[in-house]
Design an enzyme around this catalytic site. Structure first.
Site, PDB file in Angstrom:
ATOM      1  N   ASP A  56      -3.553   2.509  -5.723  1.00 44.46           N
ATOM      2  CA  ASP A  56      -2.046   2.286  -4.590  1.00 44.46           C
ATOM      3  C   ASP A  56      -1.816   1.432  -3.948  1.00 44.46           C
ATOM      4  O   ASP A  56      -1.840   1.153  -2.866  1.00 44.46           O
ATOM      5  CB  ASP A  56      -2.468   4.301  -3.794  1.00 44.46           C
ATOM      6  CG  ASP A  56      -4.009   3.975  -2.456  1.00 44.46           C
ATOM      7  OD1 ASP A  56      -4.516   2.686  -3.048  1.00 44.46           O
ATOM      8  OD2 ASP A  56      -3.784   4.711  -2.025  1.00 44.46           O
ATOM      9  N   GLU A  57      -3.471  -0.028  -4.107  1.00 46.54           N
ATOM     10  CA  GLU A  57      -2.977  -0.601  -3.746  1.00 46.54           C
ATOM     11  C   GLU A  57      -2.347  -1.975  -4.810  1.00 46.54           C
ATOM     12  O   GLU A  57      -3.312  -2.357  -5.293  1.00 46.54           O
ATOM     13  CB  GLU A  57      -3.914  -0.772  -3.108  1.00 46.54           C
ATOM     14  CG  GLU A  57      -4.528  -2.263  -1.794  1.00 46.54           C
ATOM     15  CD  GLU A  57      -5.556  -2.094  -1.500  1.00 46.54           C
ATOM     16  OE1 GLU A  57      -5.913  -2.871  -0.192  1.00 46.54           O
ATOM     17  OE2 GLU A  57      -6.194  -1.319  -1.511  1.00 46.54           O
TER      18      GLU A  57
ATOM     19  N   ASP B  92       0.586  -1.477   0.188  1.00 49.10           N
ATOM     20  CA  ASP B  92      -0.324  -0.214  -0.052  1.00 49.10           C
ATOM     21  C   ASP B  92       0.840   1.335   0.062  1.00 49.10           C
ATOM     22  O   ASP B  92       1.821   2.202   0.691  1.00 49.10           O
ATOM     23  CB  ASP B  92      -1.018  -0.342   0.899  1.00 49.10           C
ATOM     24  CG  ASP B  92      -1.614   0.991   1.567  1.00 49.10           C
ATOM     25  OD1 ASP B  92      -2.035   1.651  -0.090  1.00 49.10           O
ATOM     26  OD2 ASP B  92      -2.150   1.680   2.044  1.00 49.10           O
TER      27      ASP B  92
END
Length: 398
Positions: free
Chosen positions: A102-103, A9
């Site tokens: 973003d993960e 993350d």
């Protein structure tokens, strides 16, 4: 053999991107989001100390942290940085799933025969930090659920490894709100009967939880017990969704063409949100009466929002339709898809817009796509009384 699943993350991703381009933003309370009636898309840890959180109204955030600096946000920058990180991970990871901008999830099962799995993951994270300047956190465990929860618990100072024999010990003392499927309503329901910790939830009979919550009850019970067999889905940007309309008679009616395009966008955007996709590439296709076919394409920040996609489609249509001949076909395609839900990633969003999308999608899911549409995109006949009664019988109230 137990699986080895990594969750990665990018920490306060939007904030970190902004700080890369402007070092004066380092160390201060920073909020990325819309105007006074908008919502917080992301905030720095300095702002979080005052109680500021993502999805909070900007007005409330400013009351909590009046000294915070607000930035509208630059989704083109964020999309580019996300793409750079994806390329680094994709080059090294055996199986990579991009869950959002973003993960990420990585399946590195079996890698411990050749490398220490944690050491390999840490080296990959350091490579991301070195080459992009973005901070990234990770956790390693036996499945997606435990890894994701562990990443949140490890932020912002450490990365965790939760081996199989320590999974339940790790989960038990945590709040049930840490389980990805447990939202506010479910938390309040379970809290009323004294279920606030994962251990209490894990020790409940699965049948009781299923009776209370419904079909998701069993899944939540499994997650509370560290059970999650969901595979890591290989990431690919080649996936797309599209629709075309071939007219019964060739047309040059611009107003009609734009109405059809609007309806197409609304249909495809609803499909994106229903299937939890975000698109980064929009293409408009036209075919003239003489069968000449032309297309125009544009990159956009990852989104599934009608109002962003509609604007892009209309701009592309103006660019591609130059010959003013009759058209026999028009089409729209969304590609460059990644997994993700329509979160607060559009900095013009207001609470009203977000509520509108949620309400429209709920009605479409229950009663069918054409249950509610924008007037400009509607080109269907009104339902007859018989059709309305038939739909009501097919979709009775619970």
């Amino acid at each position: 053999m137990a699986r080895a699943i990594v969750h990665m993350d990018l920490d306060t991703f939007f904030v970190s991107c902004e700080r890369l381009t402007n070092s004066e933003l380092n160390g201060i309370p920073l909020i990325v989001g819309g105007g006074e009636r908008g919502v917080v898309a992301s905030c720095s840890y300095e702002a979080r100390k005052f109680g500021v959180r993502s999805a909070m109204p900007i007005a409330m955030a400013m009351k909590l942290c009046p000294d915070a600096k607000i930035i509208k946000g630059d989704m083109e920058l964020y999309s580019k940085m996300s793409h750079d990180v994806t390329e680094i991970l994709q080059e090294k990871a055996p199986v990579l799933e991009k869950a959002s901008v973003d993960e990420f999830y990585l399946d590195i099962t079996g890698m411990d025969r050749f490398h220490g799995s944690y050491k390999w993951t840490d080296e990959l994270a350091q490579k991301v930090i070195k080459e992009t300047g973005l901070p990234i956190s990770f956790s390693l465990s036996i499945n997606k659920t435990v890894s994701k929860i562990a990443t949140g618990e490890g932020k912002p100072v450490g990365n965790l490894e939760i081996p199989e024999h320590k999974v339940q010990t790790f989960l038990n003392p945590l709040s049930i709100q840490k389980i990805p499927m447990v939202g506010t309503v479910t938390f309040q329901l379970l809290s009323r009967i004294g279920v606030r910790k994962i251990q209490t939830l894990a020790e409940m009979p699965a049948e009781v939880l299923q009776q209370m919550i419904g079909k998701n009850g069993l899944d939540i019970w499994k997650k509370a017990n560290g059970i999650d067999h969901t595979p890591v889905e290989p990431y690919s940007e080649r996936k797309s969704i599209s629709t075309e309309n071939t007219f019964s008679q060739d047309t040059i009616d611009i107003a009609k063409l734009k109405r059809v395009l609007l309806g197409m966008v609304e249909k495809l955007a609803f499909q994106l949100r229903s299937e939890q996709w975000l698109t980064s590439t929009v293409t408009v296709k036209i075919r003239y009466a003489n069968f000449d076919t032309e297309t125009k394409q544009s990159r956009v920040a990852y989104t599934s929002a009608d109002h962003i996609l509609t604007k892009t489609v209309m701009e592309l249509f103006e660019k591609v339709y130059q010959r003013r001949m009759r058209l026999r076909l028009i089409g729209v395609r969304f590609s460059g898809l990644v997994r993700g839900t329509y979160q607060i990633d559009l900095f013009e969003d207001t609470q009203e817009i977000l509520a509108l999308y949620a309400a429209m999608d709920k009605m479409k899911s229950r009663y069918g796509f054409d249950a509610v549409m924008r007037c400009a995109g509607a080109h269907f006949k009104p339902n007859t009384k018989d059709e309305i009664l038939k739909r009501k019988n097919e979709n009775p109230k619970p």
